[in-house]
Design an enzyme around this catalytic site. Structure first.
Site, PDB file in Angstrom:
ATOM      1  N   HIS A  28      42.387  79.110  41.183  1.00 28.04           N
ATOM      2  CA  HIS A  28      43.213  77.950  41.525  1.00 28.04           C
ATOM      3  C   HIS A  28      43.127  76.820  40.498  1.00 28.04           C
ATOM      4  O   HIS A  28      43.942  75.901  40.526  1.00 28.04           O
ATOM      5  CB  HIS A  28      42.824  77.403  42.910  1.00 28.04           C
ATOM      6  CG  HIS A  28      41.548  76.645  42.896  1.00 28.04           C
ATOM      7  ND1 HIS A  28      40.318  77.247  42.754  1.00 28.04           N
ATOM      8  CD2 HIS A  28      41.312  75.307  42.972  1.00 28.04           C
ATOM      9  CE1 HIS A  28      39.373  76.320  42.756  1.00 28.04           C
ATOM     10  NE2 HIS A  28      39.956  75.136  42.895  1.00 28.04           N
TER      11      HIS A  28
ATOM     12  N   HIS B  37      44.744  71.932  38.100  1.00 24.30           N
ATOM     13  CA  HIS B  37      44.324  72.294  39.452  1.00 24.30           C
ATOM     14  C   HIS B  37      45.566  72.597  40.283  1.00 24.30           C
ATOM     15  O   HIS B  37      46.270  71.682  40.711  1.00 24.30           O
ATOM     16  CB  HIS B  37      43.527  71.142  40.061  1.00 24.30           C
ATOM     17  CG  HIS B  37      42.809  71.490  41.310  1.00 24.30           C
ATOM     18  ND1 HIS B  37      43.454  71.648  42.515  1.00 24.30           N
ATOM     19  CD2 HIS B  37      41.494  71.716  41.531  1.00 24.30           C
ATOM     20  CE1 HIS B  37      42.557  71.950  43.440  1.00 24.30           C
ATOM     21  NE2 HIS B  37      41.361  71.995  42.867  1.00 24.30           N
TER      22      HIS B  37
END
Length: 165
Positions: A69, A84
């Site tokens: 992620h 992110h």
């Protein structure tokens, strides 16, 4: 001969290109105080229009979370950038994410880093908004953000950073 006389010239600035297609959002508007209060560093965010993350700089992958992620890149100038994907996406434990690089890989602007299922993120995460932050702000002299409202990956410049000497 020139290099011998004057030494290697170091680049003291960096341009960050868009790592995603989508709507550009001020970092202060990200609904997570870690990002909006710039606790991790200065940056920008993108509300993704699709599920591909590309490198915003030429550099090296220095961190890649096992859940895919988030990824860290060190540019050739020494800037450290964190991308992110989404908020609270670590809770997905990698569901919907595919990594295309590993720590230590050299990358160029536009190289594919991560693909993700945007619908999974929208359905199961807190948000799909994707912060892009400079995590070693001590190396930064100044940042100029470009007035981009809808970013096109690989093409649009988001920020111009002057690096301390």
């Amino acid at each position: 001969m020139f290099k011998k006389l004057f030494g290697k010239r170091e680049k003291k600035e960096e341009t960050l290109f868009a790592p995603l297609n989508g709507k550009v959002v001020d970092i202060e508007q990200v609904p997570d105080p870690t990002f909006s209060q710039k606790l991790m560093g200065e940056g920008i965010a993108i509300e993704p229009a699709d599920g591909t993350v590309v490198s915003p700089v030429n550099g090296e992958i220095i961190q890649f979370f096992h859940t895919k992620h988030a990824i860290g890149i060190r540019s050739e100038t020494g800037l450290e950038i964190l991308i992110h994907v989404g908020l609270e996406t670590v809770m997905l434990n990698g569901e919907g994410f595919t990594g295309h690089v590993q720590v230590g890989d050299k990358v160029k602007v536009g190289d594919r880093l991560i693909t993700f299922d945007l619908e999974v993120i929208k359905e199961k995460a807190a948000s799909s908004i994707t912060p892009i932050v400079i995590t070693n702000m001590d190396a930064v002299q100044s940042i100029e953000k470009f007035p981009v409202t809808h970013a096109k990956a690989r093409m649009d410049q988001l920020m111009h950073i002057m690096i301390k000497k």
